[in-house]
Write a protein that holds these residues in place. Structure first.
Motif, PDB file in Angstrom:
ATOM      1  N   GLU A 223       2.599   7.149  -6.461  1.00 29.38           N
ATOM      2  CA  GLU A 223       1.486   7.946  -7.003  1.00 29.38           C
ATOM      3  C   GLU A 223       0.681   7.183  -8.051  1.00 29.38           C
ATOM      4  N   PHE A 224       0.521   5.870  -7.813  1.00 32.58           N
ATOM      5  CA  PHE A 224      -0.346   5.075  -8.666  1.00 32.58           C
ATOM      6  C   PHE A 224      -1.783   5.044  -8.147  1.00 32.58           C
ATOM      7  N   GLY A 225      -1.966   5.462  -6.900  1.00 32.33           N
ATOM      8  CA  GLY A 225      -3.295   5.455  -6.306  1.00 32.33           C
ATOM      9  C   GLY A 225      -3.926   6.836  -6.328  1.00 32.33           C
ATOM     10  N   ASP A 226      -5.188   6.893  -5.886  1.00 31.86           N
ATOM     11  CA  ASP A 226      -5.895   8.161  -5.837  1.00 31.86           C
ATOM     12  C   ASP A 226      -5.868   8.727  -4.422  1.00 31.86           C
ATOM     13  N   GLU A 227      -6.650   9.766  -4.191  1.00 26.79           N
ATOM     14  CA  GLU A 227      -6.672  10.418  -2.891  1.00 26.79           C
ATOM     15  C   GLU A 227      -7.229   9.504  -1.809  1.00 26.79           C
ATOM     16  N   GLN A 228      -8.149   8.617  -2.178  1.00 25.99           N
ATOM     17  CA  GLN A 228      -8.721   7.701  -1.196  1.00 25.99           C
ATOM     18  C   GLN A 228      -7.653   6.742  -0.652  1.00 25.99           C
ATOM     19  N   LEU A 229      -6.719   6.349  -1.506  1.00 25.06           N
ATOM     20  CA  LEU A 229      -5.640   5.483  -1.040  1.00 25.06           C
ATOM     21  C   LEU A 229      -4.749   6.240  -0.063  1.00 25.06           C
TER      22      LEU A 229
ATOM     23  N   ASP B  38      -8.932  21.081   0.612  1.00 26.56           N
ATOM     24  CA  ASP B  38      -7.904  21.987   0.116  1.00 26.56           C
ATOM     25  C   ASP B  38      -7.417  21.513  -1.247  1.00 26.56           C
ATOM     26  N   THR B  39      -6.879  22.438  -2.026  1.00 22.61           N
ATOM     27  CA  THR B  39      -6.394  22.097  -3.370  1.00 22.61           C
ATOM     28  C   THR B  39      -4.908  21.735  -3.362  1.00 22.61           C
ATOM     29  N   THR B  40      -4.230  21.954  -2.237  1.00 20.31           N
ATOM     30  CA  THR B  40      -2.810  21.619  -2.167  1.00 20.31           C
ATOM     31  C   THR B  40      -2.635  20.132  -1.893  1.00 20.31           C
ATOM     32  N   LYS B  41      -1.373  19.682  -1.974  1.00 14.76           N
ATOM     33  CA  LYS B  41      -1.096  18.270  -1.806  1.00 14.76           C
ATOM     34  C   LYS B  41      -1.508  17.793  -0.410  1.00 14.76           C
ATOM     35  N   LEU B  42      -2.157  16.642  -0.364  1.00 13.35           N
ATOM     36  CA  LEU B  42      -2.663  16.090   0.882  1.00 13.35           C
ATOM     37  C   LEU B  42      -1.516  15.537   1.730  1.00 13.35           C
ATOM     38  N   THR B  43      -1.479  15.928   2.991  1.00 13.07           N
ATOM     39  CA  THR B  43      -0.538  15.372   3.954  1.00 13.07           C
ATOM     40  C   THR B  43      -1.326  14.803   5.126  1.00 13.07           C
TER      41      THR B  43
ATOM     42  N   ILE C 261       0.841  -1.202   0.000  1.00 13.07           N
ATOM     43  CA  ILE C 261       0.000   0.000   0.000  1.00 13.07           C
ATOM     44  C   ILE C 261       0.872   1.246   0.000  1.00 13.07           C
ATOM     45  N   LYS C 262       1.922   1.227   0.805  1.00  9.87           N
ATOM     46  CA  LYS C 262       2.839   2.374   0.844  1.00  9.87           C
ATOM     47  C   LYS C 262       3.538   2.555  -0.504  1.00  9.87           C
ATOM     48  N   ILE C 263       3.947   1.455  -1.116  1.00  9.80           N
ATOM     49  CA  ILE C 263       4.638   1.523  -2.407  1.00  9.80           C
ATOM     50  C   ILE C 263       3.736   2.137  -3.467  1.00  9.80           C
ATOM     51  N   ILE C 264       2.505   1.661  -3.554  1.00  8.97           N
ATOM     52  CA  ILE C 264       1.558   2.186  -4.553  1.00  8.97           C
ATOM     53  C   ILE C 264       1.273   3.655  -4.302  1.00  8.97           C
ATOM     54  N   ASN C 265       1.095   4.008  -3.028  1.00  3.34           N
ATOM     55  CA  ASN C 265       0.793   5.399  -2.694  1.00  3.34           C
ATOM     56  C   ASN C 265       1.977   6.320  -2.981  1.00  3.34           C
ATOM     57  N   ASP C 266       3.188   5.909  -2.566  1.00  7.32           N
ATOM     58  CA  ASP C 266       4.368   6.755  -2.777  1.00  7.32           C
ATOM     59  C   ASP C 266       4.702   6.905  -4.261  1.00  7.32           C
TER      60      ASP C 266
END
Length: 335
Positions: free
Chosen positions: A85-91, A168-173, A78-83
């Protein structure tokens, strides 16, 4: 939304982001390598330990480490896919609320059990005629259950309090998803986990020094050292090596990184990015622990080695080779 959370969002609106190639390419590639090795080794370990009865406290604690390492390893994809950037905001939301929490939960459970293993070896050498609660199978199972329950109590609120909407429109943290109480609990749980690491690390150093001194005194008195003592020293020394490689660098970095992420002002973009790079590299070393732990209990646990050789038929092959060598060596003209 309260002023504290809003100020964090305003800070993150600045275009302050780490290098994309490092985050989306280099780190996911390294985590993929660790995942493949770790999943393979811990899968074998779990398979082998299923055949080993929990008739010793030492075995009970080792089995808990195997479970913690395997659960930690399962968060890597899950971390690999998220980092990457293959996943969406829900991931990304799932990683912040659940996956990352499970990762740290199992990492610190593994640290605690490594410390208990060190104490088990220490007590066996320093007080060989006495039995502590740690060395009683029933008590060891109770202690294990309490450790899992205690760490879950510390970790689960981090899931519950990561409950803010991302409008927000900025990158999600992950920090942007936490409420004010979530931020405070995150800081408190971080300091608790760091304290756990420091306590375990200091105890392991103490155990190693104490056993080494006893072996040295025994050697001076009888001109020979205890075989069991030397073995326990090697066992604790191997655990210390894992701690130095995997956990010490990360915990040196974790406090300043946590402060920089939860503070609302006073840190430049470059400083935050540098801390991020250091934190990610040292966290990668901590993740590599799932590859090193199997090596530890291969050398520390004789029943594990015996069962592994039995299942892989290595012992039978060695015996056959030895018999063949003995027969051939008795033949005339053969040396």
């Amino acid at each position: 939304m309260n002023n504290f959370t809003e100020s964090i969002l305003n800070n993150s609106e600045s275009k302050c982001h780490p290098n994309a190639d490092v985050v989306t390419k280099v780190l996911p590639t390294l985590y993929t390598l660790i995942f493949i090795i770790g999943f393979f080794l811990n899968g074998i370990n779990l398979w082998i330990f299923c055949y080993i009865p929990s008739n010793r406290s030492f075995i009970v604690y080792l089995k808990n480490i195997v479970v913690a390492d395997l659960l930690m390893t399962l968060t890597f994809p899950i971390k690999i896919i998220n980092d990457a950037e293959f996943g969406d905001e829900q991931l990304r939301l799932f990683v912040c609320r659940y996956s990352a929490v499970v990762f740290y939960l199992n990492m610190y459970i593994g640290i605690i059990f490594l410390g208990i293993l060190g104490f088990d070896r220490y007590y066996k050498i320093m007080r060989p005629m006495n039995n502590s609660s740690f060395q009683n199978v029933y008590h060891s199972k109770v202690i294990s259950a309490l450790i899992w329950a205690g760490m879950a109590f510390i970790s689960i609120p981090n899931m519950i309090l990561t409950n803010q909407n991302n409008d927000d429109t900025t990158k999600l943290t992950c920090a942007k998803l936490k409420s004010y109480l979530g931020i405070q609990w995150h800081k408190a749980s971080n300091y608790i986990c760091i304290s756990i690491f420091v306590i375990v690390f200091v105890l392991l150093l103490t155990f190693y020094v104490s056993i080494s001194r006893k072996i040295y005194r025994s050697h001076r008195k009888f001109r020979r050292g205890s075989k069991a003592g030397r073995k326990s020293t090697r066992n604790i020394y191997s655990i210390l090596i894992v701690f130095f490689i995997c956990f010490v660098p990360y915990h040196i970095t974790r406090i300043p990184y946590t402060i920089s992420q939860t503070a609302t002002y006073g840190y430049s973009c470059q400083y935050k990015n540098n801390l991020f790079y250091i934190k990610e590299v040292t966290l990668l070393l901590s993740a590599a622990n799932v590859c090193l732990d199997p090596v530890i209990y291969f050398f520390m646990c004789q029943p594990f080695r015996q069962m592994l050789f039995k299942k892989l038929h290595i012992e039978d092959k060695l015996q056959e080779t030895e018999k063949t060598f003995k027969v051939s060596s008795t033949q005339p003209g053969l040396v």
